[in-house]
Design a protein around this motif. Structure first.
Motif, PDB file in Angstrom:
ATOM      1  N   GLY A  47       0.819  -1.208   0.000  1.00 31.91           N
ATOM      2  CA  GLY A  47       0.000   0.000   0.000  1.00 31.91           C
ATOM      3  C   GLY A  47       0.850   1.255   0.000  1.00 31.91           C
ATOM      4  N   THR A  48       0.196   2.390   0.191  1.00 33.43           N
ATOM      5  CA  THR A  48       0.858   3.683   0.050  1.00 33.43           C
ATOM      6  C   THR A  48       1.314   4.298   1.365  1.00 33.43           C
ATOM      7  OG1 THR A  48      -1.240   4.898   0.181  1.00 33.43           O
ATOM      8  CG2 THR A  48      -0.499   4.175  -2.027  1.00 33.43           C
ATOM      9  N   ASP A  74      -3.054   2.061   3.375  1.00 33.81           N
ATOM     10  CA  ASP A  74      -2.874   3.234   2.525  1.00 33.81           C
ATOM     11  C   ASP A  74      -2.793   4.498   3.376  1.00 33.81           C
ATOM     12  OD1 ASP A  74      -2.697   1.975   0.052  1.00 33.81           O
ATOM     13  OD2 ASP A  74      -4.865   2.001  -0.273  1.00 33.81           O
ATOM     14  N   TYR A  92     -10.356  -1.732   1.621  1.00 43.02           N
ATOM     15  CA  TYR A  92      -9.252  -2.620   1.259  1.00 43.02           C
ATOM     16  C   TYR A  92      -9.694  -3.870   0.507  1.00 43.02           C
ATOM     17  CZ  TYR A  92      -6.285   0.295   4.145  1.00 43.02           C
ATOM     18  OH  TYR A  92      -5.600   1.359   4.667  1.00 43.02           O
TER      19      TYR A  92
END
Length: 109
Positions: A47-48, A74, A92
């Motif tokens: 993720g980010t 994220d 998610y």
């Protein structure tokens, strides 16, 4: 779930412990989404997010079953990162569901 898999308890709350599942060969793959124990730099992060969750692991922590885990987080998520969009935490499955399924299937192959 993270504590049951990786051990370490929760030193932020004064609780320590070892993994309850670390020796289990029956556990092939673990998918965690929006986990507040998210810690930047862990090998299983997806993720980010580059910021920690509200209850991260201590610096230098090592999870013995890291190769079995994918932890999705994220940046906008306020639980596993320092974002301010709680709806991200509910997305998610839609955003990463296929990727998570592919990971699980790769571990079962």
């Amino acid at each position: 779930m993270n504590n049951a898999l990786c051990g370490g308890g929760d030193p932020n709350q004064g609780v320590t412990g070892t993994s309850m599942l670390v020796t289990s060969d029956q556990v092939k793959a673990i998918v965690l989404m929006g986990d507040p124990r998210h810690t930047p730099g862990m090998s299983f992060n997806v993720g980010t997010a580059t910021a920690p969750g509200f209850d991260p692991r201590p610096s230098g922590f090592v999870c013995a079953v890291a190769d079995k885990i994918q932890l999705y987080c994220d940046a906008p998520d306020p639980y596993c990162s320092n974002g301010n969009n709680a709806r991200i935490d509910q997305s998610y499955g839609q955003v990463y569901g296929q990727q998570a399924l592919d990971f699980v299937n790769s571990k079962l192959a």
